[in-house]
Design an enzyme around this catalytic site. Structure first.
Site, short mmCIF file in Angstrom:
data_model
loop_
_atom_site.label_atom_id
_atom_site.label_comp_id
_atom_site.label_asym_id
_atom_site.label_seq_id
_atom_site.Cartn_x
_atom_site.Cartn_y
_atom_site.Cartn_z
N GLU A 1 4.05 9.12 -2.70
CA GLU A 1 4.64 7.78 -2.61
C GLU A 1 4.99 7.25 -4.00
O GLU A 1 6.10 6.74 -4.24
CB GLU A 1 3.65 6.80 -1.95
CG GLU A 1 3.38 7.06 -0.48
CD GLU A 1 2.20 7.98 -0.25
OE1 GLU A 1 1.90 8.82 -1.14
OE2 GLU A 1 1.60 7.90 0.84
N LYS B 1 -2.43 13.37 1.93
CA LYS B 1 -1.47 13.69 0.89
C LYS B 1 -0.72 14.99 1.19
O LYS B 1 0.33 15.24 0.62
CB LYS B 1 -2.17 13.78 -0.47
CG LYS B 1 -2.65 12.40 -0.96
CD LYS B 1 -3.19 12.43 -2.38
CE LYS B 1 -3.61 11.01 -2.79
NZ LYS B 1 -4.04 10.91 -4.16
N HIS C 1 -7.93 -20.37 12.73
CA HIS C 1 -6.89 -20.69 13.72
C HIS C 1 -6.37 -19.42 14.39
O HIS C 1 -5.31 -19.44 15.02
CB HIS C 1 -5.75 -21.46 13.06
CG HIS C 1 -6.21 -22.77 12.51
ND1 HIS C 1 -6.09 -23.95 13.20
CD2 HIS C 1 -6.86 -23.08 11.35
CE1 HIS C 1 -6.61 -24.93 12.49
NE2 HIS C 1 -7.10 -24.42 11.36
N GLY D 1 -10.44 6.32 -7.88
CA GLY D 1 -9.29 5.41 -7.72
C GLY D 1 -9.71 4.01 -7.33
O GLY D 1 -9.28 3.02 -7.95
N ARG D 2 -10.58 3.90 -6.32
CA ARG D 2 -10.97 2.57 -5.83
C ARG D 2 -11.95 1.86 -6.76
O ARG D 2 -12.35 0.73 -6.50
CB ARG D 2 -11.52 2.67 -4.41
CG ARG D 2 -12.69 3.62 -4.25
CD ARG D 2 -12.92 3.97 -2.80
NE ARG D 2 -13.93 5.02 -2.62
CZ ARG D 2 -13.68 6.32 -2.71
NH1 ARG D 2 -12.47 6.75 -3.00
NH2 ARG D 2 -14.64 7.19 -2.50
N LYS E 1 -3.49 8.15 -11.00
CA LYS E 1 -4.51 8.98 -11.64
C LYS E 1 -4.03 10.44 -11.73
O LYS E 1 -4.09 11.05 -12.78
CB LYS E 1 -5.80 8.89 -10.82
CG LYS E 1 -6.95 9.72 -11.34
CD LYS E 1 -8.21 9.44 -10.55
CE LYS E 1 -9.30 10.45 -10.91
NZ LYS E 1 -10.56 10.23 -10.18
N GLU F 1 -13.45 3.68 2.38
CA GLU F 1 -13.13 4.98 1.79
C GLU F 1 -14.38 5.59 1.16
O GLU F 1 -14.53 6.81 1.11
CB GLU F 1 -12.03 4.81 0.75
CG GLU F 1 -11.24 6.08 0.49
CD GLU F 1 -9.99 5.82 -0.33
OE1 GLU F 1 -9.00 5.32 0.24
OE2 GLU F 1 -10.00 6.09 -1.54
C1 G6Q Z 1 -9.08 6.02 -4.19
C2 G6Q Z 1 -8.35 7.08 -3.54
C3 G6Q Z 1 -6.88 6.80 -3.32
C4 G6Q Z 1 -6.03 6.94 -4.59
C5 G6Q Z 1 -4.56 6.95 -4.19
C6 G6Q Z 1 -3.65 7.05 -5.39
O1 G6Q Z 1 -10.26 6.04 -4.43
O2 G6Q Z 1 -8.58 8.29 -4.15
O3 G6Q Z 1 -6.66 5.54 -2.77
O4 G6Q Z 1 -6.30 5.91 -5.48
O5 G6Q Z 1 -4.33 8.00 -3.32
O6 G6Q Z 1 -3.90 8.19 -6.13
P1 G6Q Z 1 -3.25 8.38 -7.55
O7 G6Q Z 1 -3.76 7.30 -8.44
O8 G6Q Z 1 -3.68 9.75 -8.01
O9 G6Q Z 1 -1.77 8.27 -7.37
#
Ligand code: G6Q
Length: 551
Positions: free
Chosen positions: A218, A517, A389, A272-273, A212, A358
């Site tokens: 990462e 981050k 199990h 994001g989620r 996003k 989250e």
């Molecule tokens: C989701 C969070 C988080 C995010 C990641 C990746 O709701 O905000 O999990 O999706 O940190 O972020 P980017 O899509 O900006 O790389």
């Protein structure tokens, strides 16, 4: 800061006070007796919507409990908050944004203006572009640099840009394109990308950089390394055929070297989620095809319509949320176990972990005051029957009360004989055993029938006794299809909104993730450059020194 809607804290509502008294009685109820005294229990305590059945009868509650919980939901303003979300109001107050994931699955004919823009029109314009792109890859019309069709798709992203696509590609495996293998790289640990790069051919691999913000450490590091790997095996002129981006950050995408023509946008009002429905779902659409992807969106939309219009008393997300609050805030249970009895839902517990924890893992209310009650429990789990199990022992006989959500499909997506009946039998037997338990008398009778001596029986009885009265929900779908998966995810998304409203938290920000981050940046520069021991404690300094000494 924007104006904040003030409302009474959960604990000061009349319904909460009544529920507290009700709990003093209800905590002693036995599920066995509740079932014995009411043969209609299953019919009275189950709900259906968007192709899903929710059986919540194996919970320590009755109709009176539910009536009080519905009153609690009304008093806490669940309906106006739900309506505010659908209307695109800026309910994410700390970031001054709407939370409009529902607009991502709204039909083309819907009009929804945010800041003067019809967002649904924009959504469908991107969906149409995604359709053309995914069909070109799937048909083989889009080729890699050597002229061969794409065989491997690598989604590079993390958190919300990873968990949803990975979960959905696995869940809808039965619908996937035979030529395309989907891969997901998320971890900054080079072992993740390295393992993948050893298996794929640059000539037939497509990288999707999903971020996003297009700044996440990462993802950017993995994307740069993938690009370097590709360039050492091909040329810069070939990059456009092998790298596409999904982002809200056009400048960042350009700076990375991806042509905005090959970028699928989305918007800051998509968390994001909650982004699986947006262009972040490109890998899912590539795997299952666009018709199926549209069915996935339609399933979620069907759940949206239900959530929006059904009275609270029949409203599945509301019921699921209220049952959760009953255990969290009255029984003080600290976790919920998710048990999908479907191998293809392997990643669903992990997906829900992010969605719920989250969103509602917060300690202050929307107005910044400390919460008077506990918020989100820990969400965890694994597929059945594997969990049986492993950790189910603790669920049956441990000292904690851990409610379970069982999820199953009536029909399998395979044709192997006998397996599905065995799977469903285990699923239903577990929830029945959690509910019934096994009394000391029943254990004694069994052991006597085996001919055991009285002293051996006396020694064994406490160990073989199961307290029962352990609650669970069962969610049953006809089959795991694109539409039912869409409805299932939307069910939990709306559960999160309802619970967030009861706890009065902002379910749509994530400052803890933002902290992560920035935290590592200083130490990363110390690992490769000069140390700054004055910035840390002796433990952190000791660990940094140990690594530097060995480098
Ligand atoms: C989701 C969070 C988080 C995010 C990641 C990746 O709701 O905000 O999990 O999706 O940190 O972020 P980017 O899509 O900006 O790389």
């Amino acid at each position: 800061m924007p104006a904040i809607m003030h409302r009474p804290a959960l604990t000061t509502t009349a319904a909460y006070q009544t529920l507290k008294h009700h709990y003093d009685v209800a905590k002693n109820w036995q599920l066995r007796s509740l079932f014995a005294s009411n043969p209609q229990r299953f019919f009275e305590l189950s709900a259906e919507a968007a192709g899903l059945l929710l059986d919540y009868s194996k919970n320590r509650l009755d109709g009176a409990t539910m009536a009080l919980l519905f009153a609690l939901a009304r008093e806490c303003g669940v309906e106006p908050r739900r309506d505010a979300m659908f209307a695109g109001e800026k309910i994410n107050v700390t970031e001054q944004r709407p939370a409009l994931h529902t607009a991502l699955r709204a039909p083309r004919s819907t009009v929804l203006e945010v800041d003067g823009e019809d967002v649904v029109k924009d959504v469908h314009a991107v969906l149409d572009r995604m359709e053309i792109f995914t069909e070109r890859i799937r048909s083989g019309q889009w080729t890699g640099f050597s002229g061969k069709a794409i065989t491997d798709v690598v989604n590079i992203g993390i958190g919300g840009s990873y968990l949803g696509p990975k979960m959905a590609c696995q869940a809808l495996r039965a619908f996937s394109h035979p030529r395309l293998t989907m891969h997901f790289v998320s971890n900054v640990d080079g072992h993740d990308l390295d393992a993948l790069l050893q298996k794929v051919d640059p000539a037939t691999t497509l990288f999707i950089i999903a971020s996003k913000t297009f700044t996440t450490l990462e993802t950017m590091m993995n994307a740069q390394s993938a690009r370097k790997w590709f360039l050492s095996r091909s040329t810069a002129a070939n990059l456009p055929r092998h790298f596409v981006a999904i982002s809200t950050n056009t400048e960042g995408v350009k700076a990375f070297g991806i042509d905005p023509e090959n970028m699928f946008p989305f918007w800051d009002w998509v968390g994001g989620r909650y982004s699986i429905w947006s262009a972040i779902g490109v890998s899912v659409a590539l795997a299952i095809g666009f018709e199926h992807f549209r069915q996935f969106l339609a399933g979620a939309h069907a759940m949206d319509q239900h959530f929006r219009t059904a009275p609270l008393e029949q409203n599945m997300p509301v019921i699921l949320a209220l049952v959760g609050v009953w255990y969290r805030n009255f029984f003080n249970s600290t976790s919920i176990s998710i048990a999908p009895y479907h191998q293809d839902l392997l990643h669903f517990p992990g997906y829900l972990q992010q969605l719920e924890m989250e969103s509602n893992g917060k300690q202050v209310a929307i107005d910044g005051t400390p919460l008077p009650v506990a918020s989100c429990p820990v969400i965890w789990g694994d597929v059945g029957t594997n969990g049986q199990h492993a950790y189910f022992q603790l669920l049956h006989q441990g000292t904690d009360l851990i409610p379970v959500d069982f999820i199953a499909a009536v029909k399998p997506n395979h044709s192997l004989e006998g397996h599905h009946a065995a799977l469903l039998a285990n699923c239903f037997a577990q929830s029945e055993a959690f509910m019934r338990g096994k009394t000391a008398d029943e254990v004694r009778a069994d052991l006597q029938a085996e001919g055991m001596t009285q002293s051996d029986i006396d020694a064994l009885v406490p160990h073989k006794t199961f307290p029962g009265n352990r609650p669970s929900n069962t969610i049953l779908m006809k089959a795991l299809m694109p539409a039912t998966l869409g409805a299932l995810i939307a069910l939990y998304e709306h559960k999160v909104l309802v619970q967030g409203t009861l706890w009065n938290v902002n379910s749509f920000d994530q400052w803890g993730v933002e902290l992560g981050k920035v935290l590592a940046k200083t130490i990363q520069s110390e690992l490769t450059g000069a140390p700054h021991p004055e910035l840390h404690d002796s433990s952190t300094n000791g660990l940094i020194a140990r690594v530097k000494a060995a480098m």
